[in-house]
Scaffold this active site. Structure first.
Site, PDB file in Angstrom:
ATOM      1  N   TYR A 112       4.006  32.311  29.567  1.00 14.70           N
ATOM      2  CA  TYR A 112       3.509  32.160  30.942  1.00 14.70           C
ATOM      3  C   TYR A 112       2.427  31.079  30.985  1.00 14.70           C
ATOM      4  CZ  TYR A 112       0.984  33.611  35.222  1.00 14.70           C
ATOM      5  OH  TYR A 112       0.344  33.652  36.441  1.00 14.70           O
TER       6      TYR A 112
ATOM      7  N   ASP B 252      17.211  31.290  44.612  1.00 20.40           N
ATOM      8  CA  ASP B 252      16.843  31.305  43.205  1.00 20.40           C
ATOM      9  C   ASP B 252      16.284  29.911  42.896  1.00 20.40           C
ATOM     10  OD1 ASP B 252      16.756  31.091  40.473  1.00 20.40           O
ATOM     11  OD2 ASP B 252      18.742  31.965  40.125  1.00 20.40           O
TER      12      ASP B 252
ATOM     13  N   ILE C  18      -5.377  39.327  40.250  1.00 16.59           N
ATOM     14  CA  ILE C  18      -5.501  39.575  41.693  1.00 16.59           C
ATOM     15  C   ILE C  18      -5.319  41.068  41.970  1.00 16.59           C
ATOM     16  CG2 ILE C  18      -4.595  39.004  43.987  1.00 16.59           C
ATOM     17  CD1 ILE C  18      -5.864  36.580  42.573  1.00 16.59           C
TER      18      ILE C  18
HETATM   19  N1  SER Z   1      -2.345  38.159  36.738  1.00 13.69           N
HETATM   20  C1  SER Z   1      -1.669  37.262  35.853  1.00 13.69           C
HETATM   21  C2  SER Z   1      -1.143  37.975  34.672  1.00 13.69           C
HETATM   22  O1  SER Z   1      -1.751  38.937  34.279  1.00 13.69           O
HETATM   23  C3  SER Z   1      -2.596  36.184  35.400  1.00 13.69           C
HETATM   24  O2  SER Z   1      -2.335  35.061  36.131  1.00 13.69           O
HETATM   25  O3  SER Z   1      -0.176  37.566  34.127  1.00 13.69           O
END
Ligand code: SER
Length: 326
Positions: free
Chosen positions: A147, A57, A177
């Site tokens: 994020y 972790d 991705i």
């Molecule tokens: N693929 C990621 C997301 O959608 C972007 O970095 O959070």
């Protein structure tokens, strides 16, 4: 022990990028030299059996320290993170994993005088004040998701450790991705993976973004190539470190659906935008990656047509074998 003899560690090794990066690194550096760590088991039995694995972790510095000592780690690919959509459901967890996890990795790397660390950033580092077309390398970073906040902090921390402690930290701002080995976990760009699975399985997909939402994307082989090339680049040539813009292609859900229809004419896509639409609307549509091209020779191989062909071939084969678990 020379630096080259020290082992590599991949955190988040059970994740979408981690799984495939682990394969590439084990092939290149020898399976026993590449340690996989994650909070969950690796799903792929061939990966599980091919080399070392430890539960770890990354929010717990003592766990990282113990493992780094035990395996004599010299390079870390820190892929463990909570992505954008999941992060909005639990921003406190996103902060803990992405900020504290990244800080713990950097601190352990500094203390152990590691050779190099890779920490990915994301297009989520940008926000609605950022120019959305051909987004420059140096631009406004005012992300609207937790994020994104943690990714900007990770970029700044990475650059700080390069300047202040001479630790070689590298990273790029990944677009969405697309891949067919391991599903992404809780991102806003996940539709561009799910649509392929649904197209092959059910010939129908309900997209959580509007049909005209243009986002930057990249196929996994290009993602892996970028990580390997950036990590092998000559440090002296790098003016940037942890924040390289990267681009491969940009498309909307409607354009992707049209490309899939060329292969599966019966395919139908509907659009029911949810909370992820606001996240996507705060991100760029296309990216200027000239710094990566100049400083380490970045160049993608896959466009939308090539990606679609390859994804459908791989998933159709698995479906025919009854192995398309989704
Ligand atoms: N693929 C990621 C997301 O959608 C972007 O970095 O959070």
């Amino acid at each position: 022990m020379t630096d080259m003899m020290k082992r590599i560690m991949v955190s988040g090794a059970a994740g979408q990028i981690g799984t495939e990066l682990l394969k590439v690194l084990r092939k290149k550096r020898g399976p026993s030299n590449v340690l996989a760590v994650d909070i969950q088991k690796l799903a792929d039995p061939s990966l599980r059996d091919s080399g070392p694995f430890e539960f770890c972790d990354v929010t717990k510095p003592e766990q990282i320290e113990k493992i780094v000592r035990k395996y004599r780690i010299g390079t870390i690919y820190h892929m463990a993170a909570i992505l954008s959509a999941r992060g909005e459901k639990n921003p406190h967890q996103a902060w803990d994993v992405n900020i504290n996890g990244t800080y713990n990795i950097l601190e352990t790397a500094r203390e152990h005088k590691m050779v190099r660390v890779f920490i990915p950033s994301s297009i989520a580092a940008f926000g609605s004040e950022t120019p959305r077309e051909n987004t420059p390398q140096e631009t406004i970073l005012r992300p609207k998701t937790m994020y994104g906040v943690t990714k900007v902090a990770g970029e700044l921390l990475g650059d700080y450790y390069v300047r202040r402690f001479n630790l070689d930290v590298r990273g790029c701002r990944f677009p969405g991705i697309i891949s067919h080995e391991t599903l992404p976990g809780g991102g806003t760009t996940d539709y561009a993976v799910a649509i392929f699975y649904e197209a092959v399985k059910n010939k129908r997909y309900v997209c959580f973004l509007k049909e005209d939402t243009r986002l930057p994307m990249m196929y996994m082989p290009d993602c892996l190539k970028s990580v390997m090339d950036l990590m092998e680049a000559d440090f002296g040539r790098l003016r940037h470190h942890a924040d390289f813009n990267l681009a491969a292609m940009s498309f909307t859900p409607a354009e992707l659906a049209a490309e899939i229809k060329k292969h599966i004419p019966e395919f139908r896509c509907e659009y029911k935008p949810d909370f992820r639409q606001a996240i996507a609307d705060s991100w760029p549509m296309s990216i200027d990656d000239s710094a990566a091209r100049e400083e380490w020779g970045w160049k993608p191989d896959y466009d939308l047509a090539a990606t679609t062909k390859d994804m459908l071939a791989a998933l159709s084969k698995r479906h025919a074998e009854g192995k398309l678990n989704y």
